[in-house]
Design an enzyme around this catalytic site. Structure first.
Site, PDB file in Angstrom:
ATOM      1  N   CYS A 161      -1.575 -34.753  14.619  1.00  9.55           N
ATOM      2  CA  CYS A 161      -0.419 -35.476  15.115  1.00  9.55           C
ATOM      3  C   CYS A 161      -0.682 -36.977  15.005  1.00  9.55           C
ATOM      4  O   CYS A 161      -1.830 -37.435  15.031  1.00  9.55           O
ATOM      5  CB  CYS A 161      -0.129 -35.100  16.563  1.00  9.55           C
ATOM      6  N   ASP A 163      -0.067 -39.087  17.199  1.00 13.48           N
ATOM      7  CA  ASP A 163      -0.378 -39.576  18.545  1.00 13.48           C
ATOM      8  C   ASP A 163      -1.752 -40.247  18.589  1.00 13.48           C
ATOM      9  O   ASP A 163      -2.751 -39.677  18.157  1.00 13.48           O
ATOM     10  CB  ASP A 163      -0.344 -38.391  19.516  1.00 13.48           C
ATOM     11  N   HIS A 228      -1.735 -31.054  19.737  1.00 16.19           N
ATOM     12  CA  HIS A 228      -2.340 -31.529  20.988  1.00 16.19           C
ATOM     13  C   HIS A 228      -1.467 -31.160  22.177  1.00 16.19           C
ATOM     14  O   HIS A 228      -0.273 -30.876  22.048  1.00 16.19           O
ATOM     15  CB  HIS A 228      -2.591 -33.043  20.934  1.00 16.19           C
TER      16      HIS A 228
END
Length: 509
Positions: A161, A163, A228
């Protein structure tokens, strides 16, 4: 799609020792690094105290470097330097001053200190990239690539991801030598484009075929996807792209992995023999879930082995007993005997990742208790374009990778929203580093990369105009595909196209 194991993996003995620490990450400390706050974790049989201490020291150096930015800009802005050169000299120790726009002005054209602050954040990141953090390419005294072939794999391609809480995945969470990772690219929700992944596989396999180092089909290409989640606040601090729905994050990523494997089979048949693996990363504790495939290669989002459980289950064992326990848990999850030859490579690789991650769980607990004190975001910048993994640290950078802003507009918008909520409250801009890689062996590729980085920077400016939402400030750079320092690109260094480094157009820093 069901993936089948088509060959028996060889048997071997391997001690699962951690990869060594070398270079600027820091040598092993002369004193016990686990005294004081880290002492409690030193008793765990799978803890790696020297490596964990070195990683912790590296993390503190990275945080300290970014902590210098605000005070440095304030000193220069208030000290009344009479010239641009004098102001640059005052900042030369912080980062690459070639990234900075004008540092001297007058009442008609005052210095844009908000832009300079964003540029200095990017300059610090570039300095850390240039310093690097060398890693040993050895596992248990053998080249990591040799050990990976014993696992049955010749390349690992990881999709994660975007993120920023996953920005320490390779060095901290997985603790793997980067030499075994053929590629690592980030996308919102880890949902990689299947066609792009197939093209990356084709390039990897073509190079391998042309190099002729080993028989084709002797080992497999592994495509790994890592989503996640948040154990502390699962409804709010999970993956934003999936509405903090862990099952959705895992399920959709598994579908992408299966689609990738199906696409390879349809185009190239069984001889391609790719493998896929799904894992989940708890960003609150750094613990890993590995969705171990069954004997046929099939994975299930509800079937996995959790490193947090393994950490607690093995706490009172000897090191050898703990490693054997992990092997047994992986085999049980897979539904095979612990000595099943056909699945040995995948089982040992899953066990290797889990063993490494238990050491990270121990390190996080030693430093912070049950988990990190901050469950949310604290990224310093956004990296747009090609990935940079040289500097690894949780919450360091939000990654939005792609060949154009339009392609990654959704990812970039999420990153700007996340960073903008915090930085706008402080009166600061969101720093965006646009980086494109070039192959030095291809004539003209560097110039093409320069032009592409400037186009992407201009597209960022159009996407986030001043006065409309969080302020966004982008800087363009290029880098050789083999690594090395970033080189900042300005309008007049690439044929005069694009805007200046501060976004006002035309000048060279």
């Amino acid at each position: 799609m069901m993936r089948t194991a088509r060959r028996a993996a060889p048997r071997w003995s391997f001690d699962w020792q951690p990869w060594a620490v070398a270079g600027s990450l820091g040598a092993a400390p002369a004193v016990d690094p686990w005294q004081g706050g880290m002492a409690s974790a030193a008793t765990h049989p799978l803890a790696e105290p020297q490596l964990s201490a070195a990683l912790a020291q590296r993390a503190e150096r990275i945080r300290a470097a970014f902590a210098e930015v605000g005070p440095a800009i304030e000193r220069v802005a208030t000290a009344g330097y009479g010239s641009d050169a004098a102001a640059r000299a005052a900042l030369a120790g912080i980062g690459d001053v070639s990234a900075l726009g004008p540092l001297a002005g007058d009442w008609k054209r005052p210095v844009d200190w908000v832009a300079r602050q964003a540029e200095l954040v990017i300059a610090v990141f570039a300095r850390l990239v240039a310093e690097g953090a060398e890693r040993s390419a050895m596992l248990d005294g053998e080249p990591a690539e040799v050990v990976m072939r014993r696992f049955g794999f010749h390349a690992v391609d990881i999709a994660t991801c975007a993120d920023g809480r996953m920005a320490g995945l390779l060095d901290y969470v997985l603790r793997v030598p980067r030499v075994i990772v053929a590629a690592r690219r980030s996308y919102a929700g880890a949902l990689f484009p299947v066609a792009e992944a197939v093209s990356a596989w084709e390039r990897t396999e073509l190079r391998r075929l042309r190099n002729g180092k080993e028989p084709v089909g002797n080992t497999r290409f592994l495509k790994m996807g890592v989503y996640h989640f948040s154990s502390r606040d699962p409804s709010h601090e999970g993956c934003a792209a999936h509405g903090s729905d862990d099952r959705k994050a895992a399920g959709l990523l598994l579908e992408r992995l299966e689609a990738f494997a199906a696409a390879i089979d349809r185009h190239y048949g069984d001889a391609a023999n790719v493998a896929i693996l799904l894992a989940g990363h708890d960003t609150d504790t750094d613990s890993l879930r590995v969705h171990v495939p069954d004997a046929s290669g099939r994975m299930d989002i509800d079937r996995f082995v959790c490193a947090r459980y393994l950490h607690d289950a093995t706490a009172g064992m000897t090191r050898e007993e703990a490693k054997e326990h992990i092997r047994e848990e992986v085999a049980a999850c897979m539904g095979v005997a612990a000595d099943d030859a056909a699945t040995e490579g995948m089982r040992w690789f899953c066990g290797y990742l889990l063993k490494n991650n238990v050491a990270q769980v121990a390190a996080v607990r030693a430093l912070y208790g049950e988990g990190y004190p901050d469950a949310g975001h604290d990224e310093r910048l956004i990296v747009l374009g090609d990935p940079i993994d040289d500097v690894q640290l949780r919450n360091l950078a939000f990654q939005a990778q792609g060949q154009s802003v339009e392609e990654r507009a959704g990812d970039l918008a999420v990153g700007v929203r996340i960073l903008g909520e915090r930085l706008s409250a402080e009166g600061l801009a969101v720093p965006v580093l646009v980086v494109r890689s070039f192959d030095p062996a291809i004539p003209g590729d560097e110039q093409d990369a320069e032009a592409a980085s400037l186009r992407m920077r201009a597209a960022v400016a159009r996407m986030f105009p001043l006065g409309n939402g969080p302020r966004v400030h982008a800087v363009a750079a290029v880098r050789a595909t083999g690594g090395g320092p970033l080189r900042f690109v300005h309008a007049d260094s690439a044929g005069g196209a694009g805007r200046g480094p501060c976004g006002c157009g035309g000048h060279r820093a």
